[in-house]
Design a protein around this motif. Structure first.
Motif, PDB file in Angstrom:
ATOM      1  N   VAL A 327      63.829   6.289  14.502  1.00 27.90           N
ATOM      2  CA  VAL A 327      64.964   6.576  13.605  1.00 27.90           C
ATOM      3  C   VAL A 327      66.270   6.083  14.241  1.00 27.90           C
ATOM      4  O   VAL A 327      67.080   5.405  13.596  1.00 27.90           O
ATOM      5  N   TYR A 331      68.835   2.981  12.940  1.00 27.93           N
ATOM      6  CA  TYR A 331      70.272   3.182  12.679  1.00 27.93           C
ATOM      7  C   TYR A 331      71.099   2.207  13.521  1.00 27.93           C
ATOM      8  O   TYR A 331      72.012   1.547  13.019  1.00 27.93           O
ATOM      9  N   ARG A 350      72.919   5.227   6.719  1.00 26.68           N
ATOM     10  CA  ARG A 350      72.294   6.530   6.460  1.00 26.68           C
ATOM     11  C   ARG A 350      71.498   6.502   5.155  1.00 26.68           C
ATOM     12  O   ARG A 350      70.418   7.073   5.065  1.00 26.68           O
ATOM     13  N   ILE A 353      68.289   4.671   5.692  1.00 25.75           N
ATOM     14  CA  ILE A 353      67.353   5.510   6.463  1.00 25.75           C
ATOM     15  C   ILE A 353      66.743   6.588   5.560  1.00 25.75           C
ATOM     16  O   ILE A 353      65.530   6.837   5.599  1.00 25.75           O
ATOM     17  N   ALA A 354      67.573   7.197   4.724  1.00 25.98           N
ATOM     18  CA  ALA A 354      67.056   8.219   3.790  1.00 25.98           C
ATOM     19  C   ALA A 354      66.020   7.598   2.854  1.00 25.98           C
ATOM     20  O   ALA A 354      65.007   8.235   2.527  1.00 25.98           O
ATOM     21  N   ALA A 357      62.548   7.364   4.517  1.00 28.15           N
ATOM     22  CA  ALA A 357      61.966   8.601   5.065  1.00 28.15           C
ATOM     23  C   ALA A 357      60.634   8.863   4.373  1.00 28.15           C
ATOM     24  O   ALA A 357      60.540   8.763   3.152  1.00 28.15           O
ATOM     25  N   LEU A 361      59.709   6.039   8.332  1.00 23.04           N
ATOM     26  CA  LEU A 361      60.219   7.005   9.320  1.00 23.04           C
ATOM     27  C   LEU A 361      59.769   8.431   8.998  1.00 23.04           C
ATOM     28  O   LEU A 361      59.576   8.775   7.820  1.00 23.04           O
ATOM     29  N   PRO A 363      59.969  11.931   7.955  1.00 26.90           N
ATOM     30  CA  PRO A 363      60.987  12.575   7.119  1.00 26.90           C
ATOM     31  C   PRO A 363      61.717  13.728   7.801  1.00 26.90           C
ATOM     32  O   PRO A 363      62.899  13.950   7.582  1.00 26.90           O
ATOM     33  N   VAL A 366      64.237  12.245  10.166  1.00 24.18           N
ATOM     34  CA  VAL A 366      65.320  11.650   9.371  1.00 24.18           C
ATOM     35  C   VAL A 366      66.269  12.754   8.909  1.00 24.18           C
ATOM     36  O   VAL A 366      67.490  12.626   9.008  1.00 24.18           O
ATOM     37  N   SER A 367      65.716  13.841   8.450  1.00 22.63           N
ATOM     38  CA  SER A 367      66.594  14.909   7.956  1.00 22.63           C
ATOM     39  C   SER A 367      67.456  15.481   9.084  1.00 22.63           C
ATOM     40  O   SER A 367      68.636  15.769   8.886  1.00 22.63           O
ATOM     41  N   PHE A 369      68.375  13.774  11.743  1.00 24.00           N
ATOM     42  CA  PHE A 369      69.309  12.699  12.063  1.00 24.00           C
ATOM     43  C   PHE A 369      70.487  12.691  11.083  1.00 24.00           C
ATOM     44  O   PHE A 369      71.646  12.564  11.479  1.00 24.00           O
ATOM     45  N   LEU A 370      70.171  12.848   9.794  1.00 25.12           N
ATOM     46  CA  LEU A 370      71.231  12.785   8.778  1.00 25.12           C
ATOM     47  C   LEU A 370      72.193  13.976   8.876  1.00 25.12           C
ATOM     48  O   LEU A 370      73.292  13.922   8.353  1.00 25.12           O
TER      49      LEU A 370
END
Ligand SMILES: [Fe+2]
Ligand SMILES: [Fe+2]
Length: 396
Positions: A327, A331, A350, A353-354, A357, A361, A363, A366-367, A369-370
């Motif tokens: 992830v 980015y 972002r 990346i979402a 997910a 990546l 999920p 990712v969550s 990370f976001l």
């Protein structure tokens, strides 16, 4: 008759003396055994925390105070509690702050202070009395080279004057705490040197390609933030930092002509570039302390749906640390300039990346990370990894 009573009295007195001597000998043996236990824990390779726990355990079982703490002078020259027994965090913070002058005098004089009974009007000791303690002992901890490093503090709810034997034991324990603190500082320094060396190495390798400068440090920093959210231990965070710094080290075997190529790569060039994950892992293989890091690095280009490389493993089969690196890597790749396009904004990266997910990546990662506040990280670092995140790049 009188002689008989006298003989019995003398005999009884002798028995009492012998019993007392036996008790002292038993205590001495117990103290010696506790000191040996502490020595063993220091030499056993236990973590600093483990050694401190072992010391506190032996200390409290030998002296039975109502509470105890070990405080050290930190880099800002204030006192910080390293470990305590039966004391609240709030009390530890308060004692560290308000007792500076008091501890300084114990450290400067290098003499143990035993206040048998705290009287009503002894200023800063009020804090201790307010916790229900009547008696207080503070003994200096002297590190290697005679440097005063901290204090051992013991609290009792009853008036207590420590015996000569107990004070000798405290001195012996404190000299061991001094050794343990020296060892911890040394380990910390070695780790700092290790990280500094690895960071310098990663940067030196990235110099071969101007589009990757700063990438490894950014990946390491981002990965550490995710690790923080996942409540990794210090050791786990430390290893993940190494992994972030070293994940692309295998690019050292990729020719500069391929790394710096701005036009479309041939299939053969792709094949060479993709090998870097395996080579990164191979490079760290001989380093015994980085065994787990080796595996995380090998899999940093695996994808959640199994479409990545080198092994095409998917979901939970991919090590968690590799999924974190993936992830952060994506980015960093997207927010760096390319020869053929400008860096994506934080917002666009972002969003990309979402979008992947649950496909490329993890999920859950990712969550996390976001939800990070990325202002704390170095921004604007350039990176050329389009070859490594094909799908994400295609969308960009
Ligand atoms: Fe990579
Ligand atoms: Fe990378």
């Amino acid at each position: 008759m009188y002689t008989g009573i006298l003989s019995i009295t003398v005999a009884l007195a002798s028995v009492i003396v012998i019993l007392k001597l036996m008790a002292v000998a038993r205590h001495n043996r117990q103290h010696l055994s506790r000191l040996q236990d502490i020595d063993r824990s220091i030499l056993s390779g236990l973590s600093h925390k483990g050694v401190m726990h072992a010391i506190m355990d032996r200390l409290t079982s030998a002296l039975r105070p109502d509470a105890a703490a070990i405080l050290v002078v930190d880099k800002q020259h204030s006192m910080k509690t390293v470990i305590s027994d039966n004391l609240s965090n709030k009390f530890n913070d308060l004692v560290g702050k308000i007792n500076n002058g008091f501890f300084s005098s114990v450290l400067e004089n290098r003499k143990t202070l035993n206040i048998t009974r705290i009287s009503e009007d002894e200023g800063f000791l009020d804090t201790i009395r307010n916790e229900g303690f009547i008696s207080y002992l503070s003994a200096p901890i002297i590190a290697k080279g005679g440097v005063p490093t901290g204090v051992l503090t013991l609290y009792s709810k009853k008036p207590r004057a420590y015996t000569k034997q107990e004070l000798t034991l405290i001195d012996s324990i404190n000299s061991r705490i001094g050794v343990a603190l020296d060892r911890a500082q040394l380990v910390e320094r070695i780790q700092e040197i290790n990280i500094e060396s690895v960071r310098a190495l990663a940067e030196a390798i990235e110099l071969r390609d101007p589009y990757t400068i700063g990438h490894s440090i950014q990946v390491a920093n981002l990965a550490m933030s995710i690790a923080q959210e996942l409540e990794f231990s210090e050791r786990e965070k430390n290893l993940l930092e190494f992994a972030g710094l070293l994940h692309d080290i295998g690019k050292i075997i990729v020719p500069e002509a391929i790394l710096q190529k701005s036009s479309v790569l041939t299939d053969e060039e792709w094949r060479i570039i993709k090998k870097h994950a395996v080579h990164s892992a191979k490079i760290v293989e001989p380093i015994k302390n980085l065994r787990s890091v080796q595996n995380w690095i090998r899999h940093h280009h695996e994808q959640w749906d199994g479409s990545g490389y080198p092994d095409g493993i998917s979901a939970d089969k991919i090590p968690l640390q590799s999924r974190i690196l993936a992830v952060c890597d994506a980015y960093s790749a997207m927010t760096g300039d390319r020869p053929y396009r400008k860096a994506l904004s934080d917002k666009d990266a972002r969003r990309e990346i979402a979008n992947v997910a649950g496909k490329q990546l993890d999920p859950k990662i990712v969550s996390i990370f976001l939800s990070l506040d990325l202002q704390i990280h170095e921004k604007g670092k350039t990176h050329k990894e389009g070859e490594e995140h094909v799908d994400i790049e295609a969308k960009a």
